[in-house]
Scaffold this motif. Structure first.
Motif, short mmCIF file in Angstrom:
data_model
loop_
_atom_site.label_atom_id
_atom_site.label_comp_id
_atom_site.label_asym_id
_atom_site.label_seq_id
_atom_site.Cartn_x
_atom_site.Cartn_y
_atom_site.Cartn_z
N ILE A 437 0.85 -1.19 0.00
CA ILE A 437 0.00 0.00 0.00
C ILE A 437 0.89 1.24 0.00
O ILE A 437 1.97 1.22 0.60
CB ILE A 437 -0.87 0.01 1.29
N MET A 438 0.42 2.30 -0.70
CA MET A 438 1.10 3.59 -0.54
C MET A 438 0.08 4.64 -0.13
O MET A 438 -1.11 4.49 -0.36
CB MET A 438 1.85 3.98 -1.81
N GLN A 473 12.83 4.52 8.55
CA GLN A 473 14.05 5.35 8.37
C GLN A 473 14.77 4.99 7.08
O GLN A 473 15.94 5.29 6.92
CB GLN A 473 15.03 5.12 9.53
N THR A 474 14.09 4.31 6.19
CA THR A 474 14.73 3.88 4.95
C THR A 474 14.01 4.51 3.76
O THR A 474 13.12 3.92 3.17
CB THR A 474 14.72 2.34 4.84
N GLU A 479 9.93 5.97 0.06
CA GLU A 479 9.64 7.03 -0.92
C GLU A 479 9.22 6.39 -2.23
O GLU A 479 9.90 5.52 -2.77
CB GLU A 479 10.89 7.88 -1.16
N CYS A 480 8.07 6.82 -2.72
CA CYS A 480 7.60 6.23 -3.98
C CYS A 480 6.73 7.23 -4.72
O CYS A 480 6.41 8.30 -4.20
CB CYS A 480 6.83 4.94 -3.70
N GLY A 487 2.29 11.93 -8.20
CA GLY A 487 2.91 12.74 -7.15
C GLY A 487 3.72 11.87 -6.20
O GLY A 487 3.84 10.66 -6.37
N LYS A 488 4.25 12.56 -5.20
CA LYS A 488 5.06 11.86 -4.21
C LYS A 488 4.16 11.08 -3.26
O LYS A 488 3.15 11.60 -2.80
CB LYS A 488 5.86 12.88 -3.39
N ALA A 489 4.54 9.87 -2.97
CA ALA A 489 3.76 9.07 -2.02
C ALA A 489 4.70 8.37 -1.06
O ALA A 489 5.93 8.42 -1.22
CB ALA A 489 2.90 8.06 -2.76
#
Ligand code: ANZ
Ligand code: ZN
Length: 829
Positions: A437-438, A473-474, A479-480, A487-489
């Motif tokens: 899921i994002m 923390q990775t 980041e996807c 857009g950024k998810a």
């Protein structure tokens, strides 16, 4: 001829492996049999509990193969989970490295035990080729609204730093580390197992013939269907009402107080302005940390705090004080309970403690109950009293009518409640399958695209010393790009509960190497359901319930062709040491590797099977393993002596009665009746211990008669046949030994492809029988008689027996009781 188990066992293990002796295919013409043990967690080493579990399964697998079945007997690794992370923290090894190294080690141990697995189907759940499909199922479930996201109070283990499912909280403690479980509010992913509550309950009926009764009962109780009613109680001086759930609406006229959970949403408004605010608040604080298990503990002290408010009993019109009570669960029913002291023990205790009225509304037969002298509640059925128009009704009838009346007046309704809760599968841990899921600021929750699966768990992370997951923390992981808006998810950083992996692994074995799909329909149709599942009873609720749910849910997503995954279940007992569970901390473990090095795998297997029936616990003893070893050696020496002296024979093939002398006939009888008994013991009840005992008896007899039988040809044939039979019957239990001796005898090929011996009815008949003689039920003699004899002749023999004669002197015979071929009892006085 020396018995060298280390050499022999490795030689046969190599042969089986090279010949792929235990691989199987769903395209076979033969009937199928799917034999499955609960797969191990790769903790580092195989322990005795595993050896016992897998030895049982291996006998079943061999036994079925020898009966003409195409047997699927797979093994794999339940490889995600906390211990890998903990070990990583402790030893500075990456969880993946630790896990795969353990798998390598344990695989070698299993191979050294000679289990008949189809190794081509080995799976490890931490492999992307496995969890990829699990992520797919997550997406399918999401489409069907079988998974959802919810903010809720969760069981939180402060030591493991993760949430726990209800099933993983045992007596208020974490099932893994025994830390006290706390409640914490979190947003989590849930599997809607409750959507299948009815089916999970109903279908237990299908399992009644194949599952232990107590496991079915545990499942039934866990699902916990309660049929009752909801009743609304108006709050005095307010527009609000409190609704309760009860299974005993027939006792509503006896409700004399109201109790609500400390976290019930109405608590604040109820106490407001009563002057009880501080008191109730303090009480609520104290109660907040209690878990479901606390409530269910016997010693739990019931306490409450009066809110200063009252509600009205809609049937009796009576004013009932409202308490906040520690025994009311916020998440069950409506979080409110009508207190009926006369008929519920908890309410009775509470009423006595706080001086609340006790009113009897159900009378048993016999002397009427008197509230003044009652020492406990009366919870059983009876006749309704003090209940207005319902007086005189049987209470079951009253339940129905009161629920009907509630619907008519709008004061409530018929209601069914379930104890089962939805399954929280989010874990704030690293070593698990990522949830696909994002989260996008614009689009919200965005499921990963199927073609992008697997969402890989990154391996290049640095684990935190305190056990917190490194995933948040990775950035390279979380980041996807949102595939809806570009857009950024942000990826979900929680992983799935490891019980998700074990909920469907059995189905993956049917087609373990398929890279294009989780399964092929043909393989599923052929292999499912599992015919025999074998594992520990500690999984009676959790794992078995989840696997049953997954089977139904995957069926409804178009994958699985069955309603239930496991047709038959065997729960094996534990291997103890000095009466206690073996554990590293107690220092009372026995290492299988050491035992194999000392005695060989066959002896270790044989002991595990001989020590007790499979369901029962047994104690590991030195004398026990040595006894097993003596027997293995005894078989070896017997065979060593006979080989070369007796002809090579097939089992149960020694000549017919006419050709054999009396001793040879006796041996033949024993041989055939042993085949019958061993077959029945294994087939009907998995009584491997009595089966082995029967084989031992046959071996003993062979020792007794061999010298005499070796003198003549027909005797040699009888011995050759009996030896072949011993090797076939013992093969599923001690396969290496039997293969080796069978080959040395002159047998072609492998016993792994052999067939189970067939006994002949005619050989089961004995030449002679022993008839017990009694006078007035006391043993006075015995006669040997031909198996086919005349009853009158036997009576005559009994009367002529000298000792019988003595006891019959001077008395009159009243009656002669005859059990043909077994007993003659003369009643005389
Ligand atoms: C009145 C009553 C009278 C009850 C009586 C029992 C006996 P099961 O079978 O488990 O569903 N109850 C309901 N909600 C509760 C909650 N949130 N926390 C604690 N107890 C709760 O049990 C149903 C019974 O459990 C209900 O029936 C209710 O007590 C209690 F003579 O209502 B009974
Ligand atoms: Zn978006």
């Amino acid at each position: 001829m020396q018995y060298t188990p280390q050499e022999i066992e490795r030689r046969w293990q190599k042969k089986w492996e090279e010949n792929k002796a235990f691989s199987c295919s769903h395209t076979s013409e033969k009937p199928k049999y799917f034999c499955l043990e609960m797969f191990p967690y790769p903790s580092g080493n195989i322990h005795m509990g595993h050896v016992r579990n897998y030895s049982i399964a291996d006998v079943v697998a061999h036994f079925k193969r020898m009966h003409g079945f195409n047997v699927l007997h797979p093994i794999g690794w339940d490889a995600f989970g906390l211990p890998a992370e903990n070990a990583a923290i402790k030893n500075g090894i990456h969880p993946a490295k630790w896990t795969y190294a353990n798998i390598d080690n344990m695989r070698a141990q299993l191979k050294r035990l000679g289990f008949s697995y189809d190794w081509d189907r080995e799976i490890a759940t931490c492999h992307p080729d496995y969890y990829k499909w699990e992520q797919l199922f997550f997406l399918k479930f999401l489409e069907k609204d079988l998974v959802y996201r919810k903010k809720a109070l969760q069981n939180w283990c402060p030591h493991c730093n993760t949430v726990l499912a209800n099933e993983q909280v045992v007596d208020g403690l974490c099932w893994r580390c025994d830390a006290a479980v706390e409640q914490k509010e979190l947003t989590q992913w849930f599997v809607r197992i409750t959507a299948y509550a009815d089916a999970l309950l109903q279908d237990l009926e299908q399992l009644e013939t194949g599952w232990p009764e107590r496991v079915i009962t545990m499942q039934r109780n866990w699902i916990g269907k309660s049929i009752g009613a909801e009743i609304r109680f108006a709050v005095e001086g307010s527009q609000e009402a409190i609704t309760v759930f009860t299974t005993r609406q027939d006792t509503v006229f006896g409700a004399t107080f109201m109790s609500i959970a400390a976290t019930h949403p109405m608590v604040a408004s109820l106490v407001q302005g009563t002057g009880k605010e501080a008191e109730v608040e303090a009480f609520a604080q104290k109660t907040a940390s209690l878990s479901r298990a606390d409530f269910e503990a016997d010693a739990f002290e019931k306490e409450g705090a009066f809110t200063g408010r009252y509600c009205i009993n809609p049937f009796s019109g009576e004013k009932m004080p409202i308490y906040v009570a520690n025994f009311v669960l916020a998440e069950y029913g409506t979080g409110a309970v009508m207190g009926v002291p006369a008929h519920d023990q908890r309410d009775f205790d509470f009423a006595r403690k706080y001086n609340l009225p006790v009113r009897v509304v159900i009378q048993p037969e016999g002397p009427p109950l008197d509230p003044a002298t009652m020492t406990e509640a009366y919870p059983d059925p009876g006749t309704m009293v003090n209940s207005g128009e319902y007086n005189g009704l049987a209470n079951e009838e009253g339940k129905l009518r009161i629920a009907n009346s509630l619907e008519a007046t709008g004061n409530g309704k018929h209601t069914v409640n379930w104890r089962l809760r939805d399954w929280n599968i989010s874990r704030q841990r690293y070593w698990g399958a990522p949830i696909p899921i994002m989260y996008c600021d614009t689009c919200g929750i965005v499921p990963e695209k199927e073609e992008n699966l697997p969402v890989r768990l990154p391996l290049d992370v640095v684990t935190n010393a305190d056990g917190r997951s490194p995933l948040p923390q990775t950035p390279a992981f979380y980041e996807c790009t949102c595939h809806k808006c570009g857009g950024k998810a942000h990826r979900e950083t929680d992983t799935m509960d490891t019980f998700v992996e074990s909920s469907w692994y059995f189905a993956r074995y049917t087609d373990a190497r398929n890279e294009a799909a989780p399964f092929t329909p043909e393989a599923l149709a052929y292999w499912l359901p599992v015919d025999q599942y074998i594992g520990g009873v500690e999984h009676a609720i959790l794992h078995l319930l989840y696997a049953r749910f997954f089977t139904k849910a995957l069926r409804d997503c178009g994958y699985l062709p069955v309603d239930e995954p496991f047709a038959n279940l065997l729960t094996q007992g534990m291997v103890l040491m000095g009466g206690a569970k073996m554990s590293k901390s107690k220092g009372n473990t026995v290492d299988p590797t050491e035992m194999i090095a000392k005695y060989g795998a066959d002896t270790v297997r044989l002991f595990c099977l001989f020590a007790a029936p499979p369901e029962r616990d047994f104690d590991w003893t030195d004398s026990g393993i040595e006894g097993a070893n003596r027997f293995v050696n005894r078989v070896w020496r017997l065979a060593a002596e006979l080989i070369g002296q007796t002809p090579f024979m097939a089992p149960c093939s020694a000549g017919f009665t006419g050709e054999l002398g009396p001793k040879a006939r006796e041996l033949r009888h024993k041989e055939h009746s042993t085949v019958k008994k061993v077959g029945e013991d294994i087939r009907q009840r998995f009584q491997f211990n009595t089966a082995i005992a029967a084989i031992m008896e046959l071996v003993n007899m062979m020792y007794q008669v061999k010298d005499e039988l070796l003198l003549e040809d027909s005797g040699k044939a009888a011995l050759g046949s009996a030896l072949a039979t011993v090797l076939h019957l013992l093969f599923p239990i001690a396969p290496h030994l039997c293969e080796e001796l069978h080959e040395k005898m002159g047998g072609q090929g492998s016993l792994a492809a052999g067939t189970w011996p067939q006994y002949k009815e005619e050989a089961l008949e004995q030449d002679t029988v022993t008839i017990v003689l009694q006078v007035n039920g006391k043993l006075r003699g015995k006669i040997e008689a031909p198996a086919k004899h005349d009853e009158a002749w036997a009576r005559q023999q009994a009367l002529e027996d000298p000792n019988m004669k003595k006891h019959l002197e001077g008395v009159t015979i009243r009656k002669v009781i005859v059990v043909p071929g077994k007993l003659i009892n003369i009643v005389a006085n």
